[in-house]
Design an enzyme around this catalytic site. Sequence first.
Site, PDB file in Angstrom:
ATOM      1  CB  SER A  80      -0.951   0.011   1.194  1.00  0.00           C
ATOM      2  OG  SER A  80      -0.231   0.127   2.403  1.00  0.00           O
TER       3      SER A  80
ATOM      4  CG  HIS B  71      -1.628   3.798   5.031  1.00  0.00           C
ATOM      5  ND1 HIS B  71      -2.949   3.453   5.025  1.00  0.00           N
ATOM      6  CD2 HIS B  71      -0.995   2.841   4.304  1.00  0.00           C
ATOM      7  CE1 HIS B  71      -3.112   2.337   4.335  1.00  0.00           C
ATOM      8  NE2 HIS B  71      -1.930   1.945   3.896  1.00  0.00           N
TER       9      HIS B  71
ATOM     10  CG  ASP C  52      -5.790   4.787   5.470  1.00  0.00           C
ATOM     11  OD1 ASP C  52      -5.927   4.329   4.331  1.00  0.00           O
ATOM     12  OD2 ASP C  52      -4.689   4.939   6.017  1.00  0.00           O
TER      13      ASP C  52
END
Length: 179
Positions: free
Chosen positions: A55, A95, A123
């Site tokens: 990701s 992230h 998210d």
Amino acid sequence: MFSEELKALRRMGFRQALLQALNFCNVIASGLMMWKGLGLLTNTESPIVVVLSGSMEPAFYRGDLLFLTNPVNEPYQVGDITVYKIPGEDIPIVHRVIESHYKVDTPLVQDILTKGDNNKYDDISLYKRMKWLERQHVVGKVRGFLPYVGYVTIAMNDFPQIKYALLGLMGLFALVQRE
């Protein structure tokens, strides 16, 4: 090779075997103390994490080892790469911060929104019942990395037989080591 080590273990007296076992426990305890000391130094429960998904590509790839700190008096800024943990979930997520809002005009009470560089959407759907991440959910901020070193950890989690074989070999060598 292993038969020689087992023969050496059988020749060893009870006291010598006990001493070797205590030395092995000492090595394990020292490693745990170093991990906790590093956690205290960096102000995070997990100063080192492994990237488990794609990701964050191209910034980080699966298997990269990340080094974290959790600065006490420094707010998280847009662009910072953070590792956070959702309450009730076991696996932390790596992230980037894409939005940050401060509560009550203080820089250390903030809400954070994150997104994976390689993900299409932010998210919010990962946060479960929360609309934003709070500072308490952030494990740390990425300060450095080593590429691909974490594949060892991924391999041991994907194939537990490797993990148990390595632990068994380490234990056996620690017991028969004469130094």
